[in-house]
Design a protein around this motif. Structure first.
Motif, mmCIF file in Angstrom:
data_model
loop_
_atom_site.group_PDB
_atom_site.id
_atom_site.type_symbol
_atom_site.label_atom_id
_atom_site.label_comp_id
_atom_site.label_asym_id
_atom_site.label_seq_id
_atom_site.Cartn_x
_atom_site.Cartn_y
_atom_site.Cartn_z
ATOM 1 N N ALA A 184 0.833 -1.214 0.000
ATOM 2 C CA ALA A 184 0.000 0.000 0.000
ATOM 3 C C ALA A 184 0.864 1.259 0.000
ATOM 4 O O ALA A 184 0.545 2.251 -0.682
ATOM 5 C CB ALA A 184 -0.920 -0.014 1.228
ATOM 6 N N CYS A 185 1.966 1.218 0.755
ATOM 7 C CA CYS A 185 2.870 2.377 0.791
ATOM 8 C C CYS A 185 3.452 2.645 -0.596
ATOM 9 O O CYS A 185 3.554 3.803 -1.035
ATOM 10 C CB CYS A 185 4.000 2.132 1.795
ATOM 11 S SG CYS A 185 3.500 2.256 3.516
ATOM 12 N N PHE A 186 3.863 1.581 -1.294
ATOM 13 C CA PHE A 186 4.416 1.766 -2.644
ATOM 14 C C PHE A 186 3.372 2.342 -3.592
ATOM 15 O O PHE A 186 3.673 3.221 -4.399
ATOM 16 C CB PHE A 186 4.956 0.440 -3.183
ATOM 17 C CG PHE A 186 6.397 0.205 -2.855
ATOM 18 C CD1 PHE A 186 7.399 0.882 -3.539
ATOM 19 C CD2 PHE A 186 6.754 -0.671 -1.856
ATOM 20 C CE1 PHE A 186 8.730 0.680 -3.223
ATOM 21 C CE2 PHE A 186 8.083 -0.891 -1.526
ATOM 22 C CZ PHE A 186 9.079 -0.210 -2.220
ATOM 23 N N VAL A 187 2.124 1.854 -3.471
ATOM 24 C CA VAL A 187 1.067 2.363 -4.359
ATOM 25 C C VAL A 187 0.804 3.843 -4.079
ATOM 26 O O VAL A 187 0.759 4.679 -4.996
ATOM 27 C CB VAL A 187 -0.230 1.535 -4.168
ATOM 28 C CG1 VAL A 187 -1.389 2.190 -4.917
ATOM 29 C CG2 VAL A 187 -0.022 0.105 -4.666
ATOM 30 N N VAL A 188 0.663 4.179 -2.799
ATOM 31 C CA VAL A 188 0.342 5.572 -2.427
ATOM 32 C C VAL A 188 1.456 6.526 -2.857
ATOM 33 O O VAL A 188 1.205 7.556 -3.509
ATOM 34 C CB VAL A 188 0.099 5.662 -0.901
ATOM 35 C CG1 VAL A 188 0.033 7.133 -0.467
ATOM 36 C CG2 VAL A 188 -1.173 4.935 -0.531
ATOM 37 N N PHE A 189 2.702 6.173 -2.523
ATOM 38 C CA PHE A 189 3.800 7.105 -2.839
ATOM 39 C C PHE A 189 4.137 7.098 -4.339
ATOM 40 O O PHE A 189 4.646 8.100 -4.849
ATOM 41 C CB PHE A 189 5.024 6.784 -1.991
ATOM 42 C CG PHE A 189 4.925 7.323 -0.599
ATOM 43 C CD1 PHE A 189 5.212 8.658 -0.330
ATOM 44 C CD2 PHE A 189 4.492 6.522 0.447
ATOM 45 C CE1 PHE A 189 5.099 9.168 0.946
ATOM 46 C CE2 PHE A 189 4.365 7.025 1.731
ATOM 47 C CZ PHE A 189 4.659 8.355 1.981
ATOM 48 N N SER A 190 3.852 6.000 -5.018
ATOM 49 C CA SER A 190 4.023 6.015 -6.476
ATOM 50 C C SER A 190 3.047 6.996 -7.104
ATOM 51 O O SER A 190 3.406 7.752 -8.030
ATOM 52 C CB SER A 190 3.801 4.614 -7.052
ATOM 53 O OG SER A 190 4.794 3.731 -6.612
#
Length: 331
Positions: A184-190
């Protein structure tokens, strides 16, 4: 060269690390007995959760043209703060909140806050006082790790409160919740990097800070936010570390910094700044985790991990230079 060929080459260059990951997984699946299993692939994703989260903050700062060497120690301090408050054995105080689920957001907020404060400290000295990011964050790497030793006295905190530990036990679609948090962190910050002015400005700052400033973009504010985010995200990584180990020790997370740097570089982020994407970084993290799993399955000594990671980073740097040459010819 026709436009279709040029587009295909650019697509390969932009996603080279993903092709490398698929190639490595196919080769390991063919050559290593028992590697091709859903459980093994789930383990690769699970094992990359802490490193993946830490790599996000580090990548943001590097894309902006700076570096943060303190993330490993920040994660350790955040984990120790959570451990001291919410562990019941060792140096843990065994603090209880009612209702118990309240301990989850409070511990998470504490870890992120600890990391964010150190990020503010780093950002202020580097951006406002124009001091070297390498020196300041190296100093933070040392004094923050020393602070972990001071507050813990070299002892450990154990038996994290079950309400918090629950995140390390529960699984969703075969993966632990900690892995889903990293994804989820990768999706949000991407999305933040690709779709928001802040993300685009960080890339521009990393590419040419002076030109970005002359274009009217608030360079200092964006850089300080990047350092604060790097610290806060490292705090989140520390929270995940505490959950995975059900506590905290004085040497928790030692070596994560270099693995995070390896993942970021392999993922295509240029150490010169201005180039790189977070999906590529995630592929770099998974690639390292896949190699570690292969080493474990083959029963090789752990020292091989360091050798292979070092060679991978060297290969990634050479590959980055090769990619830049090809891009210049395509332009």
């Amino acid at each position: 060269m026709n436009p279709r060929t040029r587009h295909a080459l650019e697509l390969i260059l932009d996603n080279l690390v993903w092709f490398m990951l698929v190639f490595v997984l196919v080769v390991f699946s063919l050559l290593i007995p028992n590697y091709f299993q859903l459980g093994i692939f789930a383990n690769i994703i699970e094992a990359s959760s802490v490193l993946g989260v830490m790599s996000i903050g580090l990548a943001l700062v590097i894309i902006a043209g700076h570096m943060d060497l303190s993330v490993e120690s920040v994660a350790a301090l955040s984990a120790m703060a959570v451990g001291i408050l919410f562990c019941s054995s060792g140096i843990g105080l065994g603090v209880q909140l009612h209702p118990q689920w309240l301990m989850v957001p409070v511990s998470l907020l504490l870890a992120v806050l600890v990391g964010g404060i150190i990020g503010v400290f780093n950002g202020f000295l580097i951006v406002r006082l124009k001091m070297s990011a390498f020196i300041i964050t190296l100093a933070s790497y040392i004094w923050v790790r020393g602070l972990v030793l001071v507050v813990s006295g070299g002892r450990s905190a154990q038996d994290l409160a079950p309400a918090i530990r629950w995140f390390g036990i529960q699984r969703l679609i075969g993966l632990p919740l900690t892995a889903w948090i990293a994804i989820a962190c990768f999706v949000v910050f991407s999305l933040i990097m690709a779709k928001t002015p802040f993300g685009r400005h960080l890339v521009m700052i990393g590419g040419n800070e002076t030109a970005t400033f002359r274009a009217g973009i608030r360079v200092n504010r964006n850089l300080i936010i990047a350092f604060v985010l790097a610290g806060a995200i490292a705090g989140l990584a520390g929270w995940l570390l505490a959950i995975r180990t059900s506590g905290a020790t004085a040497n928790l997370g030692v070596g994560l910094l270099f693995n995070a740097f390896a993942a970021v570089v392999i993922g295509g982020v240029s150490l010169k700044g201005g180039v790189g994407t977070l999906p590529g970084v995630y592929a770099g993290v998974l690639l390292l985790s896949a190699i570690n799993t292969a080493i474990n399955l083959m029963g090789l000594p752990a020292n091989f991990t360091q050798v292979i990671h070092g060679l991978l980073v060297l290969a990634a740097v050479l590959l980055d230079a090769f990619k830049q040459t090809i891009r210049q010819r395509l332009a």
